[in-house]
Design an enzyme around this catalytic site. Structure first.
Site, PDB file in Angstrom:
ATOM      1  CB  SER A   1      -4.214  -7.957 -13.538  1.00 57.62           C
ATOM      2  OG  SER A   1      -4.783  -6.731 -13.132  1.00 57.62           O
ATOM      3  CG  HIS A   2      -8.753  -7.300 -12.842  1.00 58.85           C
ATOM      4  ND1 HIS A   2      -7.534  -6.932 -12.323  1.00 58.85           N
ATOM      5  CD2 HIS A   2      -9.344  -8.071 -11.908  1.00 58.85           C
ATOM      6  CE1 HIS A   2      -7.398  -7.442 -11.113  1.00 58.85           C
ATOM      7  NE2 HIS A   2      -8.482  -8.140 -10.836  1.00 58.85           N
TER       8      HIS A   2
ATOM      9  CG  HIS B   1     -16.232  -7.016  -8.176  1.00 55.18           C
ATOM     10  ND1 HIS B   1     -15.151  -6.811  -8.996  1.00 55.18           N
ATOM     11  CD2 HIS B   1     -16.970  -5.867  -8.232  1.00 55.18           C
ATOM     12  CE1 HIS B   1     -15.228  -5.587  -9.517  1.00 55.18           C
ATOM     13  NE2 HIS B   1     -16.327  -5.002  -9.068  1.00 55.18           N
TER      14      HIS B   1
ATOM     15  CG  LEU C   1      -4.662   1.160  -3.929  1.00 54.11           C
ATOM     16  CD1 LEU C   1      -4.494   0.614  -2.523  1.00 54.11           C
ATOM     17  CD2 LEU C   1      -3.818   2.404  -4.105  1.00 54.11           C
TER      18      LEU C   1
ATOM     19  CG  ASP D   1       1.554  -9.095 -10.972  1.00 56.92           C
ATOM     20  OD1 ASP D   1       1.219  -9.434 -12.126  1.00 56.92           O
ATOM     21  OD2 ASP D   1       1.536  -7.915 -10.577  1.00 56.92           O
TER      22      ASP D   1
HETATM   23  P1  NDP Z   1      -1.342  -1.191  -9.232  1.00 58.10           P
HETATM   24  O1  NDP Z   1      -0.394  -1.301  -8.095  1.00 58.10           O
HETATM   25  O2  NDP Z   1      -0.850  -1.518 -10.579  1.00 58.10           O
HETATM   26  O3  NDP Z   1      -1.955   0.276  -9.312  1.00 58.10           O
HETATM   27  C1  NDP Z   1      -2.692   0.782  -8.228  1.00 58.10           C
HETATM   28  C2  NDP Z   1      -3.095   2.222  -8.467  1.00 58.10           C
HETATM   29  O4  NDP Z   1      -1.942   3.049  -8.362  1.00 58.10           O
HETATM   30  C3  NDP Z   1      -3.696   2.501  -9.838  1.00 58.10           C
HETATM   31  O5  NDP Z   1      -4.717   3.433  -9.686  1.00 58.10           O
HETATM   32  C4  NDP Z   1      -2.512   3.054 -10.631  1.00 58.10           C
HETATM   33  O6  NDP Z   1      -2.919   3.918 -11.674  1.00 58.10           O
HETATM   34  C5  NDP Z   1      -1.754   3.776  -9.563  1.00 58.10           C
HETATM   35  N1  NDP Z   1      -0.309   3.785  -9.804  1.00 58.10           N
HETATM   36  C6  NDP Z   1       0.466   2.744 -10.180  1.00 58.10           C
HETATM   37  N2  NDP Z   1       1.748   3.132 -10.255  1.00 58.10           N
HETATM   38  C7  NDP Z   1       1.777   4.456  -9.932  1.00 58.10           C
HETATM   39  C8  NDP Z   1       2.801   5.420  -9.807  1.00 58.10           C
HETATM   40  N3  NDP Z   1       4.072   5.114 -10.074  1.00 58.10           N
HETATM   41  N4  NDP Z   1       2.477   6.658  -9.440  1.00 58.10           N
HETATM   42  C9  NDP Z   1       1.190   6.988  -9.174  1.00 58.10           C
HETATM   43  N5  NDP Z   1       0.173   6.120  -9.259  1.00 58.10           N
HETATM   44  C10 NDP Z   1       0.459   4.865  -9.622  1.00 58.10           C
HETATM   45  O7  NDP Z   1      -2.660  -2.074  -8.954  1.00 58.10           O
HETATM   46  P2  NDP Z   1      -2.877  -3.353  -8.049  1.00 58.10           P
HETATM   47  O8  NDP Z   1      -1.971  -4.423  -8.552  1.00 58.10           O
HETATM   48  O9  NDP Z   1      -2.817  -3.014  -6.611  1.00 58.10           O
HETATM   49  O10 NDP Z   1      -4.401  -3.698  -8.409  1.00 58.10           O
HETATM   50  C11 NDP Z   1      -4.722  -3.985  -9.762  1.00 58.10           C
HETATM   51  C12 NDP Z   1      -6.208  -4.158  -9.919  1.00 58.10           C
HETATM   52  O11 NDP Z   1      -6.627  -5.356  -9.327  1.00 58.10           O
HETATM   53  C13 NDP Z   1      -7.124  -3.085  -9.340  1.00 58.10           C
HETATM   54  O12 NDP Z   1      -7.876  -2.569 -10.425  1.00 58.10           O
HETATM   55  C14 NDP Z   1      -8.023  -3.811  -8.360  1.00 58.10           C
HETATM   56  O13 NDP Z   1      -9.375  -3.375  -8.340  1.00 58.10           O
HETATM   57  C15 NDP Z   1      -7.969  -5.214  -8.906  1.00 58.10           C
HETATM   58  N6  NDP Z   1      -8.289  -6.220  -7.904  1.00 58.10           N
HETATM   59  C16 NDP Z   1      -9.530  -6.801  -7.927  1.00 58.10           C
HETATM   60  C17 NDP Z   1      -9.856  -7.756  -6.998  1.00 58.10           C
HETATM   61  C18 NDP Z   1     -11.227  -8.361  -6.981  1.00 58.10           C
HETATM   62  O14 NDP Z   1     -11.477  -9.230  -6.153  1.00 58.10           O
HETATM   63  N7  NDP Z   1     -12.134  -7.968  -7.826  1.00 58.10           N
HETATM   64  C19 NDP Z   1      -8.888  -8.234  -5.993  1.00 58.10           C
HETATM   65  C20 NDP Z   1      -7.637  -7.501  -6.022  1.00 58.10           C
HETATM   66  C21 NDP Z   1      -7.344  -6.556  -6.960  1.00 58.10           C
HETATM   67  P3  NDP Z   1      -3.148   3.367 -13.181  1.00 58.10           P
HETATM   68  O15 NDP Z   1      -4.478   2.705 -13.147  1.00 58.10           O
HETATM   69  O16 NDP Z   1      -3.074   4.555 -14.080  1.00 58.10           O
HETATM   70  O17 NDP Z   1      -2.047   2.380 -13.457  1.00 58.10           O
END
Ligand code: NDP
Length: 355
Positions: A66-67, A139, A198, A207
Site C-alpha cells: 500500500s506504500h 508524509h 497501523l 483498500d
Molecule cells: P495492517 O493492518 O496491515 O498492519 C498493522 C500492523 O499489524 C503491522 O505492524 C503488521 O505487521 C501487524 N499485523 C498485521 N496482521 C497481524 C497479525 N495477524 N498478527 C500480528 N500482527 C499483525 O496495516 P494498516 O492497514 O493499518 O496500515 C498500513 C500502513 O499504512 C502502515 O504502514 C501505516 O503507516 C500506513 N499509513 C500511512 C499513512 C500516512 O498518512 N502516511 C496513513 C495511514 C496509514 P506486518 O508489518 O508484519 O504486516
C-alpha cells in the site's frame, strides 16, 4: 502529465490460471534508483529524491504494497500540481534540550527527519529522551521505515502522522480524522527490532478505494454513509460518508491523540484542514509528524532488550505465531534472495515516469 494508474493484482484483475503476467525482477538498488529518477524528473532535489526512492523501494521490498510503487502516481500528481515543494530545505529549530522542531516548509517529511537525525540522536544520548516535531510536511509512506533504524541503534521509538479527513468520530456527521497511523519500534535481544505500524481507521483508504473499484462489499463496522448509517458499500463511504476508527470510541481516542501530537503539538495542519481545492489532482496530505525516542539504558539498563525478548518468547510460547513485523522481515529475506518482482506493465509505467 496524464494520470498513471499502477494496479496491484487483486482477485478481480488476477490473470486466469492459463495466463500469468510477465514479471520484471529487480534488485533493491535498481528499484530504488528507478524511483529516485522519477522523483528527480518530477522536480525533487537529488538528495531528497534518493531518500524518497529508497523509502518507497523499502516498502515494496518488505511487501508493504500500500506504500510501495502503488503510491508513485500520487507522489507524481502532487508534484506536478505544484502542491509540494520538492526543492525546499527543512529548517531546524532548537526548542529545548530534548525538543527539536523542524519546519519542512511544504516539502516531504523524510528529508526533514534526515536533516534532524544527527541532532536528535545527540539529544537522546544526552538526555535519555528526545522529541522531534515536524510540521508543514508531506508524509505519504508507511511509518516503520522512519523508526526501524532507531530501534536498530538500541532506541525505543514512537511516531504518529495526521492525514486527510476521511474518518468519522463516533456519532459524527462528517469526517474529521485522517487514517492517522501510529507506529512503535523496540530493540529485541538476539533478533530484529519489533515494529508495529497501523492506521487507526478500521481499514485503509487504499483498500476502501480498491473495493469500490471492484464492486466488493467492505467488512461491517468499517464505514458509514452520508446519513451516518452503517454501510458495507464502499461507494457510499466515499460519497460523503466516512470510515470508522478501529475499536469504536477507543480507536477514536487514539486517532484524536494522533491529531493532537502530530498536528497541534508540531504546528502542522489537522487532517480536516488539508484543502486540495487550489491544487486539483494533488494527493499527499500536508500535516505534521511527531517522533519520540527513548534510550532504554536509562530505564532497566542493558537488561531492556533481554526483557523484551523474554516477553516475545512468552507470546510465542502462549501460541501467538505471528507478531508485528514478522511478515515484513520474511518478505525482506525473500526479496534479498530472489529480487523484487513487478509486473511488466507496472515496470514499464515506472520507467516511462522516470524518462
Ligand atoms: P495492517 O493492518 O496491515 O498492519 C498493522 C500492523 O499489524 C503491522 O505492524 C503488521 O505487521 C501487524 N499485523 C498485521 N496482521 C497481524 C497479525 N495477524 N498478527 C500480528 N500482527 C499483525 O496495516 P494498516 O492497514 O493499518 O496500515 C498500513 C500502513 O499504512 C502502515 O504502514 C501505516 O503507516 C500506513 N499509513 C500511512 C499513512 C500516512 O498518512 N502516511 C496513513 C495511514 C496509514 P506486518 O508489518 O508484519 O504486516
Amino acid at each position: 502529465m496524464a494520470a498513471v494508474e499502477l494496479r496491484r493484482q487483486t482477485p478481480a484483475n488476477a490473470p486466469s490460471p492459463h495466463e500469468s503476467p510477465a514479471m520484471a525482477t529487480l534488485d533493491f538498488d535498481t528499484l530504488a534508483d528507478l524511483l529516485t529518477r522519477i522523483f528527480i524528473r518530477h522536480g525533487v532535489a537529488a538528495e531528497h529524491a534518493a531518500l524518497l526512492g529508497r523509502n518507497c523501494a523499502t516498502c515494496e521490498r518488505d511487501g508493504a504494497h500500500s506504500h510501495g510503487v502503488f503510491r508513485i502516481p500520487g507522489y507524481v500528481a502532487s508534484l506536478d500540481a505544484g502542491w509540494i515543494d520538492g526543492q525546499v530545505r527543512p529548517v531546524m529549530e532548537d526548542c529545548a534540550p530534548s525538543f527539536l522542531r523542524v519546519d519542512a516548509a511544504n516539502g516531504f517529511a523524510q528529508p526533514a527527519l534526515a536533516a534532524a537525525r544527527p541532532a536528535l540522536l545527540a539529544r537522546v544520548a544526552r538526555n535519555g529522551v528526545a522529541l522531534l516535531a515536524i510540521r508543514r510536511s508531506h508524509h505519504f509512506s508507511a511509518l516503520w521505515p522512519d523508526l526501524e533504524p532507531f530501534a536498530d541503534q538500541g532506541l525505543v521509538a514512537l511516531s504518529m502522522v495526521a492525514g486527510i479527513a476521511g474518518v468519522m468520530p463516533p456519532g459524527a456527521r462528517k469526517p474529521v480524522f485522517g487514517t492517522n497511523p501510529i507506529a512503535f519500534a523496540t530493540p529485541v535481544a538476539g533478533a530484529r527490532p519489533l515494529v508495529f505500524d497501523l492506521a487507526t481507521s478500521a481499514m485503509s483508504n487504499g483498500d476502501l478505494r480498491i473495493a469500490a473499484r471492484e464492486g466488493r462489499a467492505i467488512p461491517p463496522d468499517s464505514g458509514v454513509d452520508r446519513a451516518g448509517r452503517m454501510t458495507t458499500d464502499p461507494k457510499a463511504v466515499l460519497d460523503g460518508g466516512g470510515l470508522l476508527t478501529f475499536g469504536g470510541y477507543k480507536g477514536a481516542s487514539i486517532a484524536l491523540m494522533v491529531e493532537i501530537l502530530a498536528s497541534a503539538l508540531t504546528g502542522g495542519q489537522f487532517s480536516a484542514e488539508v484543502d486540495f481545492s487550489t491544487h486539483p489532482g494533488a494527493e499527499t496530505p500536508c500535516t505534521g509528524q511527531v517522533i519520540i525516542l527513548i534510550d532504554p539504558a536509562c530505564g532497566a539498563g542493558a537488561a531492556f532488550a533481554d526483557r523484551v525478548a523474554t516477553l516475545i518468547a512468552m507470546l510465542r510460547e502462549a501460541g501467538q505465531e505471528r507478531l508485528p513485523s514478522d511478515r515484513r522481515y520474511a518478505n525482506r529475506a525473500r526479496a534479498e534472495r530472489d529480487g523484487i518482482t513487478l509486473d511488466d506493465a507496472t515496470h514499464e509505467a515506472l520507467t516511462r515516469l522516470a524518462s
